[in-house]
Write an enzyme that holds these catalytic residues in place. Structure first.
Site, PDB file in Angstrom:
ATOM      1  CE1 TYR A   1       0.324   0.575   4.634  1.00  0.00           C
ATOM      2  CE2 TYR A   1      -1.969  -0.140   4.608  1.00  0.00           C
ATOM      3  CZ  TYR A   1      -0.836  -0.048   5.288  1.00  0.00           C
ATOM      4  OH  TYR A   1      -0.842   0.287   6.510  1.00  0.00           O
ATOM      5  CD  GLU A   2       0.141   6.275   0.702  1.00  0.00           C
ATOM      6  OE1 GLU A   2      -0.845   5.993   1.325  1.00  0.00           O
ATOM      7  OE2 GLU A   2       0.404   7.306   0.126  1.00  0.00           O
ATOM      8  N   GLY A   3       1.417   2.695  -2.584  1.00  0.00           N
ATOM      9  CA  GLY A   3       2.500   2.802  -3.800  1.00  0.00           C
ATOM     10  C   GLY A   3       3.446   1.467  -3.677  1.00  0.00           C
TER      11      GLY A   3
END
Lengths: 615, 615
Positions: A439-441
């Site tokens: 998550y978050e890239g």
């Protein structure tokens, strides 16, 4: 009793002996004594109140019922105490309700709080990120209505980016904002994978939402950011009616069960009204400004979870009796020993320790850079350390979370069969830790960010400054008795990394761009490995003279004897040996990987799609 | 429709093009056509009947209620069909109820069956292992009463070794056997972590139990093996009364929920009567004789699970549309592409593919060695390939299961956020796969086995033969167009491995034994990496001439064009490129690791215990 969650001695070492606090009038009240008190307070809250919620949070998970999400009941009391302690905005400006602590100190506190229960702390993290967006881009009215209530934790916050067909490619999103006569917008769309998207910890939840204003351009250029509350907010700050942000379900996940991962539908059952946050079509750049913080926070989550796994594994290895010491196995009548005496267990523990301590230093260094960038009056320093954060972010997110899973897996392995069952905390920590690489890239995105953006920024200045920082440590370490040999090795590694970056950087701007990006992740790995070596060398350089002082010598036998009775000697010996372990046994593989990057085998780029396997 | 569980084309390649079946009259009826039919049958059963039980098995798990364990209900029908097909004893002697297939063929069938549901197949695997013990060590009476019912799957089997204080150190066990007047034994003790220890798939369960006869010596020298049925068996084979093997609980685990991991208490609620299996105090050597099979089976489990993960990830990467091809990203109006076009996704897939294909070849080669050892009339060959299995076992178990987790983690990563949720099979596969590094001897134990036992056996002959096998492939490959360059690289690697083995082997017998064992696992890793390179080179050497035939050239553009329309060309191109990828980009790190092993940094051995961290 064993240290829980983290090793306080090591945190103190990084804060006060390796990095040092930032000396600036803004942080005048945060002297060593105060900082130590803050970390102790955080540890107390973490150990006594939050840690007991970790296992129930996993077992009970969140409950979804007809649009409502209930968090594990034990989270409620912890949340109240967390709010009371004003931890959410500890590093924020007192003007917005924060405590104004240095970021560096906030990291130490957060390491304990997150390590105690990462699911719980994600409610806080999402709220903080959203509040920071309001602080940065909000109108006075938006700030007045939302900001302080978010920074205090009275209201929650989220981040609504992802849609089913727009994950890594945010620009593909299809949520729409229609402008109303009163200047507000009516938003419609469905967002997925929203952490803390709906829950019962807070009376209201404020959703920053990415959507496209009707008629705006395709792709990222046409995306705007909106503030959409769960309940509309009256002008006096009281809650109005439901704003039709409807949770239609939560995900069943591998771990992180205590945090609700929601699908949220806007504008379907009735109007979801929001206000524009920042400028029209500038939603992506607003998100990007917040991205470093969000990504560093993910790295911190991975790191904190793996640290907890190490503390458990170390304690288990010291107390679990099994098998005989290999040096004494043939002596008659010899008793079984704690498994920490077995070489393979020691190898695993030292592997974990090296990574954790390297990661702690890297993450804290990143925090210190932020503090310098915020407070320095020297424009060159300000720029240098602001840029350093840009460069370090993909490492702090990507490299750290890859390694955190590895550490958590070692934690399971040290426990043996016990590590695979839910009775012991390392099992959950490994499951929890698997999300941070995503998550978050995803870490693939982080690798592209390092190679494609950060390496190229300002004509390579960021990377040159990074290399320069490492070289400064190497130069100093070359003068220090006990670390000269490993300093020479790190010097070779940093030279080779510089050369590798030059080659892959140029390749990424040539027709061989595909080849370059097929090595983006290996390049992230080797850059991270060199960063670990840098941090561990730095630690050893600080520790070696202190070890000489405590033990009188660097001779292993003298050190071992002294370490048995003197805690400081043991600690400093650990610093010197951990650095030697990483630099002598793990770093060489990174150098070989650099050679492979430079060589640039073309298989990944040229492989025909059908050759990957039968359909 | 996408291939499920495994890639049939690749299985066929290994069976018929790389390794070839063993030519012996015992296997006369198993010609290519029959073998292909068998694999197809196994695949049908796996895909149609067993695979649908995988997710329910995870969700429902096993249920424990007052001593009784219920498996997920859908397992029942699958078990009946599995028994009907006589799969359990497919490779065993027809005299004991088996089908007499070559082990090599059994592996191909089992790859599908296990990949479909590893929890389900563990009931079979445990039963087979126990039946084999009866076959090898049983009296005529024991064989008559138990063996065929076990090989048919009518009765289950287990293995009762582990106790709470005796895990890796089996010799520490405290279960006791007291001899009765009629020659039977009454067993008392509590065993933990017993896979398939209690369940409702079979009418009876036969437990081989390790225990110490009253008065026997301490440690492994005083351990005997007993056959203890769940229900006593009357002389006519009918079931008698309950034998007081009481299941007192099952574990909640990270994965493998469909298989019951039991705590079994013997002799507590009443007598648990068993008969001696094999000779008094020879229990450990009996176990050791079965250990290679058991460990190879664990390697196969890890491998099969990771193969399934690859098949899902590949299919997902081909169908998930997200982002734009990096080469076309700036072209106006370009559409989003399947993620298999993104270089980082390709890198991950190729990494998975290289490992899986290397592991498949290694595991199947090990099976072929068993077939040769069993059937060869040439005593030298018989010895050489029997010994080869000894040497390969720690690789097939230890190296393979380490890498399997890595592959399964990549599987999750390719799915991105979807990989972390239970809706998609890669999530479960990663949780399932984590046990294989632990059970049947942790991978630390495997590393010790390779360094401490296998390397030293027959004065190093086993390892020399292993190196010799690799060199034979290298020599042949050096003559083959298209693989000469990678053959030269593998040659360097095998030379260095030989040198490394010499150094660490000698060190393990010197006063530096602790240092040697602190590198036992890295030595397992590099030996495994070289084994992967060997197998991939072997594949490429077979494939390259066929590729030339199909595509007319080895030129990448010609190959790419041909691969788009010709399945064989694509497959063979994949073989050549996968080998190049592994040997050019991953193998170099193994060489650097070998240098580090030879150098032998002393940190792991000398680190003072207190230096690992605060208490």
């Amino acid at each position: 009793m064993a240290q829980l969650i983290s090793d306080r001695r090591d945190i103190d070492f990084v804060l006060h002996e390796q990095l040092g606090l930032v000396d600036h009038e803004r942080f005048a009240e945060f002297n060593k004594k105060t900082v130590d008190l803050i970390v102790s307070e955080a540890r107390n809250l973490a150990v006594k109140e939050i840690l007991p919620t970790q296992k129930p949070g996993d077992e009970e998970g969140c409950t979804f019922d007809n649009g409502r999400v209930t968090v594990p009941p034990c989270f409620k009391r912890a949340w109240e105490l967390y709010k009371e302690g004003e931890w959410l905005a500890m590093t924020d400006d007192p003007e917005v309700g924060g405590q104004g602590m240095p970021k560096l100190v906030g990291l130490a506190a957060n390491e304990y709080l997150i390590g105690a229960n990462p699911s719980f702390m994600l409610y806080s993290g999402m709220t903080h990120g959203a509040a920071t967006l309001v602080e940065a881009f909000g109108t006075d009215e938006q700030k007045r209505l939302y900001m302080k209530k978010m920074f205090s934790g009275e209201w929650g916050g989220t981040m609504l980016l992802t849609e089913a067909e727009a994950g890594s490619d945010v620009g593909a999103l299809s949520s729409v904002a229609k402008k109303n006569a009163d200047g507000t917008y009516s938003i419609t769309g469905t967002k997925i994978f929203i952490s803390a998207g709906e829950h019962d910890l807070a009376k209201n939840i404020i959703h920053p939402v990415l959507a496209r204003i009707e008629g705006a351009p395709e792709g990222t250029r046409g995306i705007s950011l909106f503030l959409v509350p769960k309940y509309r907010v009256n002008d006096d700050g009281s809650l109005g009616e439901f704003n039709n942000v409807v949770c239609t379900g939560i995900e069943e996940k591998m771990g992180l069960h205590g945090n609700a991962t929601c699908t949220l539908s806007l504008g379907e059952k009735g109007e979801s009204i929001g206000t524009l946050l920042g400028a029209e079509n500038k939603g992506m750049s607003a998100m990007f400004r917040m991205m470093n913080e969000a990504r560093a926070f993910v790295g911190l989550q991975g790191f904190a979870v793996s640290t907890a796994s190490y503390m458990y594994a170390l304690d288990y290895a010291r107390t679990r009796i099994q098998g005989k010491n290999i040096l004494k196995a043939r002596q008659p009548g010899v008793k079984s020993c704690p498994i920490i005496e077995h070489p393979d267990v020691r190898r695993q523990l030292l592997n974990m320790k090296a990574l954790i301590e390297g990661m702690r230093s890297l993450i804290y260094f990143n925090g210190k850079c932020l503090d310098i960038a915020e407070t320095s009056e020297d424009p060159e320093q300000k720029e240098r350390y602001g840029d350093m954060v840009e460069l370090l972010t993909p490492l702090v997110k990507g490299y750290v979370t890859d390694r955190s899973l590895e550490v958590c897996s070692h934690g399971v392995q040290v426990y043996g069969g016990y590590g695979y069952i839910k009775e012991f905390p390392v099992e959950q920590l490994m499951r929890d830790s698997r999300i941070y690489m995503i998550y978050e890239g995803t870490n693939g995105i982080q690798a592209m960010d390092l190679l494609g953006r950060k390496l190229a920024m300002k004509d390579g200045k960021l990377f040159r400054d990074f290399i320069d920082e490492i070289r400064q440590v190497v130069e100093a370490a070359k003068q220090v008795e006990g670390v000269k040999a490993i300093a020479a090795r790190v010097e070779k590694a940093v030279d080779k990394l510089e050369q590798t970056a030059k080659v892959i950087g140029e390749r990424s701007k040539s027709k061989d761009v595909m080849n370059a990006y097929s090595f983006a992740h290996p390049f992230l790995e080797v850059t991270g490995d060199v960063a670990m070596a840098w941090m561990l060398l730095w630690r050893a350089m600080v520790a070696a003279p202190k070890l000489v002082k405590k033990a009188g010598s660097l001779d292993p036998e003298v050190v071992a004897a002294k370490s048995a009775t003197n805690k400081d000697a043991a600690y400093y010996a650990g610093q010197v040996m951990t650095a030697a372990f990483f630099i002598n046994t793990l770093l060489p593989s990174a150098l070989a990987k650099m050679d492979a990057i430079v060589e640039g085998d073309s298989s990944v780029e040229t492989m025909p799609e059908a050759a990957f396997g039968s359909r």
